[in-house]
Design a protein around this motif. Structure first.
Motif, mmCIF file in Angstrom:
data_model
loop_
_atom_site.group_PDB
_atom_site.id
_atom_site.type_symbol
_atom_site.label_atom_id
_atom_site.label_comp_id
_atom_site.label_asym_id
_atom_site.label_seq_id
_atom_site.Cartn_x
_atom_site.Cartn_y
_atom_site.Cartn_z
ATOM 1 N N VAL A 118 0.547 -1.330 0.087
ATOM 2 C CA VAL A 118 -0.177 0.043 -0.136
ATOM 3 C C VAL A 118 0.944 1.595 -0.046
ATOM 4 C CG1 VAL A 118 -1.797 1.243 1.270
ATOM 5 C CG2 VAL A 118 -1.233 -1.499 1.405
ATOM 6 N N HIS A 119 0.665 1.765 -1.193
ATOM 7 C CA HIS A 119 2.222 2.748 -0.932
ATOM 8 C C HIS A 119 1.591 4.158 -1.050
ATOM 9 C CE1 HIS A 119 5.383 -0.284 -2.887
ATOM 10 N NE2 HIS A 119 4.308 -0.555 -3.144
ATOM 11 N N GLN A 120 -0.091 4.305 -0.975
ATOM 12 C CA GLN A 120 -0.063 5.751 -0.782
ATOM 13 C C GLN A 120 -1.620 6.036 0.251
ATOM 14 O OE1 GLN A 120 0.276 6.579 -5.534
ATOM 15 N NE2 GLN A 120 1.263 8.324 -5.013
ATOM 16 N N PHE A 121 -1.831 6.858 0.223
ATOM 17 C CA PHE A 121 -3.226 6.964 1.344
ATOM 18 C C PHE A 121 -3.404 8.619 0.781
ATOM 19 C CE2 PHE A 121 1.457 5.349 2.983
ATOM 20 C CZ PHE A 121 0.795 4.296 3.013
ATOM 21 N N ILE A 122 -4.783 8.604 0.258
ATOM 22 C CA ILE A 122 -5.890 9.689 1.242
ATOM 23 C C ILE A 122 -6.189 9.986 2.248
ATOM 24 C CG2 ILE A 122 -7.861 11.240 -0.161
ATOM 25 C CD1 ILE A 122 -5.589 9.763 -1.853
ATOM 26 N N ILE A 123 -5.787 10.708 3.095
ATOM 27 C CA ILE A 123 -6.574 11.617 4.086
ATOM 28 C C ILE A 123 -7.354 12.084 3.819
ATOM 29 C CG2 ILE A 123 -5.578 12.145 6.707
ATOM 30 C CD1 ILE A 123 -3.299 12.099 5.604
ATOM 31 N N PRO A 124 -9.381 11.858 4.299
ATOM 32 C CA PRO A 124 -10.639 12.837 4.446
ATOM 33 C C PRO A 124 -10.360 13.578 5.177
ATOM 34 C CG PRO A 124 -10.571 10.152 4.616
ATOM 35 C CD PRO A 124 -9.295 10.789 4.625
ATOM 36 N N GLY A 125 -10.937 15.455 4.952
ATOM 37 C CA GLY A 125 -10.840 15.585 6.011
ATOM 38 C C GLY A 125 -11.599 15.796 6.662
ATOM 39 N N ILE A 126 -11.856 16.302 8.016
ATOM 40 C CA ILE A 126 -13.324 15.828 8.685
ATOM 41 C C ILE A 126 -13.536 17.394 9.602
ATOM 42 C CG2 ILE A 126 -13.215 13.826 9.448
ATOM 43 C CD1 ILE A 126 -10.882 13.704 11.976
ATOM 44 N N GLU A 127 -12.186 18.709 9.999
ATOM 45 C CA GLU A 127 -12.993 20.114 10.671
ATOM 46 C C GLU A 127 -11.400 20.297 10.665
ATOM 47 O OE1 GLU A 127 -12.204 20.621 14.064
ATOM 48 O OE2 GLU A 127 -11.088 19.150 14.020
ATOM 49 N N PRO A 128 -11.463 21.642 10.733
ATOM 50 C CA PRO A 128 -10.379 22.669 10.611
ATOM 51 C C PRO A 128 -8.707 22.153 11.013
ATOM 52 C CG PRO A 128 -12.433 24.176 10.574
ATOM 53 C CD PRO A 128 -12.786 23.080 10.937
ATOM 54 N N GLU A 129 -9.222 21.816 12.547
ATOM 55 C CA GLU A 129 -8.056 21.390 13.363
ATOM 56 C C GLU A 129 -7.565 19.966 12.981
ATOM 57 O OE1 GLU A 129 -8.148 21.368 17.662
ATOM 58 O OE2 GLU A 129 -9.688 23.338 17.876
#
Ligand SMILES: [Zn+2]
Length: 263
Positions: free
Chosen positions: A29-40
């Motif tokens: 697993v070579h790449q990761f997408i981190i979904p946003g949740i809130e500003p902090e």
């Protein structure tokens, strides 16, 4: 492989993020997408993308994390904050889209308010010409309705797709791929697996939703990107016409087609 949905910005990864990424790399697993949740949390995603070249992220307000005080007057300042964060993000590496946005009918937040915030974030994505990551729960009708009403044309991913082939087909016709994760490792995921068999792997991407949605046999443990192979194994068994390598390649290419900034 690419984990198209993992919340590596959450505190449960703070102490061993390097090992988590290493274990993923060891499992192809070579790449990761981190979904946003809130500003902090957005700030942490930006930092992770600066630290690890494998990490990419989206920015947006996740329905689970709306402020308790959310009301109609909150939406405009929230959208201003999001646009400012995107303006900053596009000057650095790692930003690939808007999300995790959505409509969740199991939450107590008023549905009209959820719809307004969803529409407003779709509008941001349209303005910046980026795809979106969409969260749904008991809300396919509302989401499909809003995508059509707003004429959203940037595509993206329906995270943790569950539903039948007819619903899958509607999302595909609107330019979306289906996020396939731990659900299909359970017997109760057979309806979703049938839908995937029906529409074909060429409309799917792999995801873990780490640290949530543990795979069958790993309940009670923190989920992490290395376990995406469990999903791949189930798909391999369910799709006799495709080899494991083909499934890996097709789903990874789909993520790259959606998020064109991925290298
Ligand atoms: Zn998520």
């Amino acid at each position: 492989m690419i984990d198209s949905h993992c919340h590596l910005d959450l505190a449960c990864f703070d102490n061993d993020i390097e090992q988590v990424i290493q274990r993923a790399l060891d499992n192809d697993v070579h790449q990761f997408i981190i979904p946003g949740i809130e500003p902090e949390h957005w700030v942490k995603s930006v930092r992770l993308a600066a630290q690890f070249p494998q990490c990419y992220y989206t920015l947006g307000y996740h329905p689970f994390f709306y402020p308790r005080t959310l009301n109609a007057a909150s939406i405009e300042p929230m959208i201003t904050t999001l646009a400012a964060a995107i303006d900053q993000a596009i000057t650095q590496r790692g930003f690939v889209g808007v999300g995790e946005i959505g409509i969740d009918r199991t939450l107590s937040t008023d549905l009209p308010l959820q719809i307004d915030l969803f529409d407003a974030q779709l509008h941001v994505a349209k303005t910046y010409r980026t795809p979106v990551i969409i969260h749904h729960r008991k809300s396919h009708d509302q989401i499909i309705g809003r995508l059509k009403a707003t004429q959203f044309d940037q595509g993206g991913i329906i995270h943790a797709f569950s539903g039948n082939a007819e619903i899958a087909r509607q999302y595909i016709d609107l330019g979306f791929c289906l996020g396939v994760g731990g659900t299909i490792t359970y017997p109760r995921g057979h309806k979703t697996l049938n839908a995937i068999q029906h529409v074909g792997i060429e409309h799917c991407v792999l995801e873990t939703d780490s640290p949530d949605m543990p795979m069958l046999g790993r309940q009670g443990q923190r989920n992490e990107p290395a376990y995406i192979r469990d999903v791949l194994d189930i798909l391999d068994g369910a799709l006799p016409d495709s080899t494991v390598n083909e499934i890996e390649l097709i789903t990874s290419n789909n993520v790259r087609r959606i998020f064109t900034q991925l290298q």
